[in-house]
Write a protein that holds these residues in place. Sequence first.
Motif, PDB file in Angstrom:
ATOM      1  N   ALA A 187       0.828  -1.213   0.000  1.00  0.00           N
ATOM      2  CA  ALA A 187       0.000   0.000   0.000  1.00  0.00           C
ATOM      3  C   ALA A 187       0.860   1.261   0.000  1.00  0.00           C
ATOM      4  N   VAL A 188       2.102   1.181   0.516  1.00  0.00           N
ATOM      5  CA  VAL A 188       2.963   2.376   0.511  1.00  0.00           C
ATOM      6  C   VAL A 188       3.942   2.353  -0.671  1.00  0.00           C
ATOM      7  N   ASP A 189       3.733   1.417  -1.585  1.00  0.00           N
ATOM      8  CA  ASP A 189       4.497   1.348  -2.824  1.00  0.00           C
ATOM      9  C   ASP A 189       6.023   1.278  -2.595  1.00  0.00           C
ATOM     10  N   PRO A 190       6.481   0.321  -1.799  1.00  0.00           N
ATOM     11  CA  PRO A 190       7.932   0.237  -1.578  1.00  0.00           C
ATOM     12  C   PRO A 190       8.631  -0.235  -2.859  1.00  0.00           C
ATOM     13  N   PRO A 191       9.747   0.369  -3.229  1.00  0.00           N
ATOM     14  CA  PRO A 191      10.459  -0.102  -4.421  1.00  0.00           C
ATOM     15  C   PRO A 191      11.011  -1.521  -4.245  1.00  0.00           C
ATOM     16  N   HIS A 192      11.185  -1.961  -2.987  1.00  0.00           N
ATOM     17  CA  HIS A 192      11.815  -3.262  -2.727  1.00  0.00           C
ATOM     18  C   HIS A 192      11.122  -3.956  -1.564  1.00  0.00           C
ATOM     19  N   LEU A 193      11.037  -5.284  -1.687  1.00  0.00           N
ATOM     20  CA  LEU A 193      10.368  -6.089  -0.659  1.00  0.00           C
ATOM     21  C   LEU A 193      11.245  -7.307  -0.370  1.00  0.00           C
ATOM     22  N   SER A 194      11.455  -7.620   0.932  1.00  0.00           N
ATOM     23  CA  SER A 194      12.167  -8.862   1.278  1.00  0.00           C
ATOM     24  C   SER A 194      11.194  -9.743   2.043  1.00  0.00           C
ATOM     25  N   LEU A 195      10.966 -10.951   1.548  1.00  0.00           N
ATOM     26  CA  LEU A 195       9.998 -11.867   2.174  1.00  0.00           C
ATOM     27  C   LEU A 195      10.761 -13.088   2.671  1.00  0.00           C
ATOM     28  N   TYR A 196      10.902 -13.198   3.997  1.00  0.00           N
ATOM     29  CA  TYR A 196      11.709 -14.270   4.594  1.00  0.00           C
ATOM     30  C   TYR A 196      10.814 -15.309   5.247  1.00  0.00           C
ATOM     31  N   GLU A 197      11.067 -16.563   4.960  1.00  0.00           N
ATOM     32  CA  GLU A 197      10.341 -17.621   5.674  1.00  0.00           C
ATOM     33  C   GLU A 197      10.910 -17.724   7.094  1.00  0.00           C
ATOM     34  N   LEU A 198      10.035 -17.744   8.081  1.00  0.00           N
ATOM     35  CA  LEU A 198      10.501 -17.876   9.472  1.00  0.00           C
ATOM     36  C   LEU A 198      11.273 -19.189   9.621  1.00  0.00           C
ATOM     37  N   THR A 199      12.516 -19.078  10.069  1.00  0.00           N
ATOM     38  CA  THR A 199      13.293 -20.296  10.331  1.00  0.00           C
ATOM     39  C   THR A 199      13.631 -20.324  11.813  1.00  0.00           C
ATOM     40  N   ILE A 200      13.659 -21.523  12.354  1.00  0.00           N
ATOM     41  CA  ILE A 200      13.991 -21.673  13.771  1.00  0.00           C
ATOM     42  C   ILE A 200      15.508 -21.863  13.854  1.00  0.00           C
ATOM     43  N   GLU A 201      16.182 -20.858  14.359  1.00  0.00           N
ATOM     44  CA  GLU A 201      17.648 -20.865  14.405  1.00  0.00           C
ATOM     45  C   GLU A 201      18.123 -21.404  15.754  1.00  0.00           C
ATOM     46  N   ALA A 202      19.238 -22.139  15.718  1.00  0.00           N
ATOM     47  CA  ALA A 202      19.808 -22.682  16.960  1.00  0.00           C
ATOM     48  C   ALA A 202      20.130 -21.539  17.931  1.00  0.00           C
ATOM     49  N   HIS A 203      20.105 -21.831  19.207  1.00  0.00           N
ATOM     50  CA  HIS A 203      20.470 -20.888  20.271  1.00  0.00           C
ATOM     51  C   HIS A 203      19.539 -19.686  20.361  1.00  0.00           C
ATOM     52  N   THR A 204      18.309 -19.807  19.866  1.00  0.00           N
ATOM     53  CA  THR A 204      17.336 -18.717  20.042  1.00  0.00           C
ATOM     54  C   THR A 204      16.257 -19.195  21.006  1.00  0.00           C
ATOM     55  N   ALA A 205      15.447 -18.246  21.489  1.00  0.00           N
ATOM     56  CA  ALA A 205      14.349 -18.617  22.393  1.00  0.00           C
ATOM     57  C   ALA A 205      13.376 -19.562  21.681  1.00  0.00           C
ATOM     58  N   PHE A 206      13.151 -19.360  20.371  1.00  0.00           N
ATOM     59  CA  PHE A 206      12.252 -20.252  19.626  1.00  0.00           C
ATOM     60  C   PHE A 206      12.847 -21.659  19.511  1.00  0.00           C
ATOM     61  N   ALA A 207      14.172 -21.776  19.488  1.00  0.00           N
ATOM     62  CA  ALA A 207      14.774 -23.119  19.411  1.00  0.00           C
ATOM     63  C   ALA A 207      14.566 -23.840  20.743  1.00  0.00           C
ATOM     64  N   ARG A 208      14.609 -23.081  21.833  1.00  0.00           N
ATOM     65  CA  ARG A 208      14.424 -23.699  23.156  1.00  0.00           C
ATOM     66  C   ARG A 208      12.965 -24.053  23.387  1.00  0.00           C
ATOM     67  N   ASP A 209      12.069 -23.233  22.856  1.00  0.00           N
ATOM     68  CA  ASP A 209      10.641 -23.421  23.100  1.00  0.00           C
ATOM     69  C   ASP A 209       9.906 -23.163  21.773  1.00  0.00           C
ATOM     70  N   PRO A 210       9.952 -24.147  20.861  1.00  0.00           N
ATOM     71  CA  PRO A 210       9.508 -23.881  19.485  1.00  0.00           C
ATOM     72  C   PRO A 210       8.002 -23.648  19.376  1.00  0.00           C
ATOM     73  N   PRO A 211       7.586 -22.646  18.615  1.00  0.00           N
ATOM     74  CA  PRO A 211       6.163 -22.453  18.349  1.00  0.00           C
ATOM     75  C   PRO A 211       5.713 -23.491  17.309  1.00  0.00           C
ATOM     76  N   ALA A 212       4.400 -23.767  17.263  1.00  0.00           N
ATOM     77  CA  ALA A 212       3.899 -24.690  16.237  1.00  0.00           C
ATOM     78  C   ALA A 212       3.853 -23.929  14.912  1.00  0.00           C
ATOM     79  N   LEU A 213       4.580 -24.434  13.914  1.00  0.00           N
ATOM     80  CA  LEU A 213       4.617 -23.764  12.615  1.00  0.00           C
ATOM     81  C   LEU A 213       3.620 -24.427  11.667  1.00  0.00           C
ATOM     82  N   PRO A 214       3.193 -23.717  10.621  1.00  0.00           N
ATOM     83  CA  PRO A 214       2.319 -24.343   9.626  1.00  0.00           C
ATOM     84  C   PRO A 214       3.003 -25.580   9.037  1.00  0.00           C
TER      85      PRO A 214
END
Length: 392
Positions: A187-214
């Motif tokens: 809607a704000v017409d950005p010239p560039h977009l980065s779309l990253y798939e959520l990855t569970i990286e080692a040594h992060t809070a999500f790695a210790r307590d992973p959320p349920a992913l699709p």
Amino acid sequence: MTAPSLPPLSLYIHIPWCVAKCPYCDFHSLPRRGALPEGVYVRAVLDDLDQSLGALRGREIQTIFFGGGTPSLFSGAAVGDILSGVGRRATLAPDCEITLEANPGTVDSSRFLAFREAGVTRLSLGVQSLHTPSLRRLGRIHDAREARDAMEAAAGAGFSSFNIDLMYGLPDQTPGQAAADVRAALAVDPPHLSLYELTIEAHTAFARDPPALPSEDLRTAIEDAITQAADAAGYERYEVSAYARPGYRCAHNLNYWQFGDYLGLGAGAHSKLTGGAAVARITRIADPVRYMEGPDRIASRRLLATQDVIFEFLLNALRLTEGFPRDLLRARTGHDFGDLEPLWSRAIARGLLAREDETMRATPLGRRFLDGLLAGVLADLETAGAPTAVEQ
Ligand SMILES: C[S@@+](CC[C@H](N)C(=O)[O-])C[C@H]1O[C@@H](n2cnc3c(N)ncnc32)[C@H](O)[C@@H]1O
Ligand code: SF4
């Protein structure tokens, strides 16, 4: 094999602080405690640059990127001091792209204007989602309204370009919600977009307590939905996660993907520098206090073995939709297509790579399974017994 030639050079400046640590993030960053030592850090970065000038050997800097962490925690004045200090010590290309990463929870219009006045030409905004419940699940410090305000401020601040980062494949996300996130960002017409798939990286809070992913199937459907939303709006997907309007590809990241050189300054920053026939990877001391103290700021320095140079080149260049031309492989690695013929024929037979005369690229299947493809490439290189040391 010939010696790799000197590639374009970029400068990366790492700012290692954030307001709070996000549970999914493994970037080198620490939660800020009190006021940031801006002045001391700026002097340390410039001192670090002084000590690195020999390695640059007068080469022109093509792009600069302030990454983090959260560089938008720094004031416009501190960013300006770094840029003017760099300009006094090194030559910048006349059209040097200068990007700064910003967190929507740390900015407003006046801060954006101060960054622009300091010389920043491109902003990269970490929006992640425009759905407040998703932002909460991601532990972000901003909600959807603040994200929208920041996007509008970025669009109105007069930068040459700006990027919006979104993440997808979030807990409980549907393809419809992910596509709605993309459309809300557009809607704000950005010239560039980065779309990253959520990855569970080692040594992060999500790695210790992973959320349920699709599920895997749902993640594929989400990726298809967001790619279609970006495509329908005229954005070209030129790299696995990067989408741009014509003429607005990110020159700094393109230099990474084309295996260019970069000098990384700041606590924990990485460099890749070509010198003679060797490619070196250098890491700065990660602890900001020790980094600021100096005088020695290098934590590690390692020359890449020949098969690592080829592997890392492919790891980057195969991310690009267009792949890479034969000339680039030769210039960056010193190898010709012909030297790696068994590797290409195997990957082409499996439908992972496609070769068109002078260009090699990953097929959509190859890009989707890039990690597996590259693990195979590495195994092939090892069994082929490529030389283990770069010739000096
Ligand atoms: C250094 S951060 C960007 C700037 C700023 N710190 C912020 O978060 O707003 C770079 C981007 O990487 C992405 N990212 C970080 N960790 C990720 C993960 N585990 N999975 C997918 N994307 C991730 C996010 O989109 C983030 O905006
Ligand atoms: S995603 Fe950005 S704000 Fe969050 S911890 Fe990582 S670098 Fe900091």
